[in-house]
Structures are given as structure tokens and as C-alpha cells.
Design a protein around this motif. Structure first.
Motif, short mmCIF file in Angstrom:
data_model
loop_
_atom_site.label_atom_id
_atom_site.label_comp_id
_atom_site.label_asym_id
_atom_site.label_seq_id
_atom_site.Cartn_x
_atom_site.Cartn_y
_atom_site.Cartn_z
N LEU A 51 12.38 9.53 35.79
CA LEU A 51 13.73 10.01 35.49
C LEU A 51 14.41 10.55 36.75
CD1 LEU A 51 13.29 11.72 32.00
CD2 LEU A 51 14.53 9.63 32.54
N ALA A 52 13.65 11.24 37.60
CA ALA A 52 14.22 11.73 38.86
C ALA A 52 14.66 10.56 39.74
CB ALA A 52 13.21 12.60 39.59
N ALA A 53 13.86 9.49 39.77
CA ALA A 53 14.22 8.31 40.56
C ALA A 53 15.47 7.65 40.01
CB ALA A 53 13.05 7.32 40.60
N LEU A 104 16.59 2.71 30.64
CA LEU A 104 16.09 2.16 29.37
C LEU A 104 14.60 1.86 29.44
CD1 LEU A 104 19.00 -0.20 28.33
CD2 LEU A 104 18.30 1.92 27.22
N ALA A 105 14.13 1.32 30.56
CA ALA A 105 12.70 1.03 30.71
C ALA A 105 11.88 2.32 30.68
CB ALA A 105 12.45 0.27 32.01
N VAL A 108 6.21 -1.34 35.70
CA VAL A 108 7.30 -1.77 34.81
C VAL A 108 8.64 -1.62 35.51
CG1 VAL A 108 8.54 -1.18 32.69
CG2 VAL A 108 6.05 -1.32 32.67
N LEU A 109 8.84 -0.50 36.20
CA LEU A 109 10.10 -0.30 36.91
C LEU A 109 10.27 -1.33 38.03
CD1 LEU A 109 10.29 3.60 37.05
CD2 LEU A 109 11.32 2.04 35.40
#
Length: 184
Positions: free
Chosen positions: A164-166, A145-146, A97-98
Motif C-alpha cells: 500500500l505504501a508503494a 486492486l491487486a 503479483v505486483l
């Protein structure tokens, strides 16, 4: 016959506009094709049937049409095909997804850049760099948001902290990128 107020020699009538290092617009269009194909490959690599035979040929034809005529807006069709594919079948993994979020944004941005040029034009690296910096700023929020959407949907329980870290690493990178000078 001599026209008054017009210099006689041609060199004094020419205007030379110096430009910085540039890339041919054809390279930008090839990059558009690669990004469009990558978007569709990632979308069709998820759960559900893949693109084989005639479907794969049709998808390739759409990407070729986007490269040949980016001003028509067919890049939106590539994004729509990828979106429908993802929504119809089970949710792909968080990394997929990212990756789709980044690929979709880069595909649309590159299509917009290619649409404003002809095949024989050149685009300065400074223009491309400035545009990519703007893309990076938007990507930080889009990826956040994704990640939140995937966490709320429950599809990414173990990958949320890594994602989240990325996103935080990307936000830090965007914040420390050099800014263009606004001085005249």
C-alpha cells in the motif's frame, strides 16, 4: 514537357516533417521481447513446477513470434499463459503479483505500440513518454486492486502495508508528473 502549376524543381515539391528525438521501432520490439520473457519468468518462478526443456523452448518461441508479428495479437497469449500458470498453482507472493501486473500491462502496451510500426520506422520519445505516463496512471489503480485482492485472499498478510505504501508513492508520483499542455 512542363505540366502547368507544378514547379519544375524537385526540392520545391518535397515536404519535410521535422520530428523530435526518436527511437527505432526495432528497439521497441526488442523491449517487447524482454518484457514478454520477464512476464513468463516471473509467472513460472512462483509455486509449482518451472518451465524446463521443451516447455521453456515453446514459451521462448511464443515470445519470438510476438516480437516478429506483434500485430497478430500473440501478446495476449503470453498474458494468458502467465495467468493460467498463476491460477493453476498456489498464489505467488505479493511482490510477484505486483510485478506481474506491471509486466503484463507494459507487455500489452509495448505490443500495441510495436504493432502500429514497421521494423524500419522510428517512434518519437514524446509519443513513448506520453504513453508511459498513461500506463503509470492505470498502474496505480491496477496495483491497488491487486493489493486488495491479495489481502482479501489472505495471501499477503505481512506485505500489505509495504505494498500500500508503494502504491501511494506511485499515486503521488503520477499526480506530480508534468502534464502536456492543452493550449494550441
Amino acid at each position: 514537357m512542363r505540366i502547368p502549376f507544378v514547379p519544375a524543381d524537385r526540392s520545391s515539391r518535397e515536404v519535410v516533417v521535422p520530428i523530435g528525438p526518436s527511437v527505432p521501432a526495432a528497439v521497441v520490439r526488442v523491449a517487447l521481447g524482454v518484457l514478454g520473457l520477464a512476464t513468463l519468468v516471473v509467472a513460472f518462478a512462483g509455486p509449482g513446477p518451472g518451465a524446463h526443456g521443451l516447455v521453456a523452448a515453446a514459451l521462448f518461441a511464443v515470445v519470438v513470434a510476438v516480437v516478429l508479428r506483434p500485430e497478430v495479437g500473440l501478446a495476449g497469449l503470453v498474458v494468458a499463459i502467465a495467468g493460467v500458470r498463476v491460477f493453476v498453482f498456489a498464489a505467488p507472493s505479493l511482490p510477484a503479483v505486483l510485478a506481474l501486473v506491471v509486466l503484463v500491462h507494459l507487455t500489452l502496451w509495448t505490443a500495441a505500440l510495436a504493432a502500429r510500426t514497421t521494423w524500419r520506422a522510428s517512434i518519437e520519445w514524446a509519443v513513448i513518454g506520453r504513453g508511459l505516463r498513461d500506463v503509470a496512471v492505470v498502474q496505480v489503480f491496477a496495483l491497488a486492486l491487486a493489493t486488495v485482492a491479495m489481502a482479501v485472499a489472505g495471501a499477503a498478510s505481512g506485505d500489505v502495508w509495504r505494498a500500500l505504501a508503494a502504491v501511494c508513492a506511485m499515486a503521488t508520483t503520477v499526480l506530480v508528473l508534468p502534464r502536456a499542455s492543452t493550449e494550441p
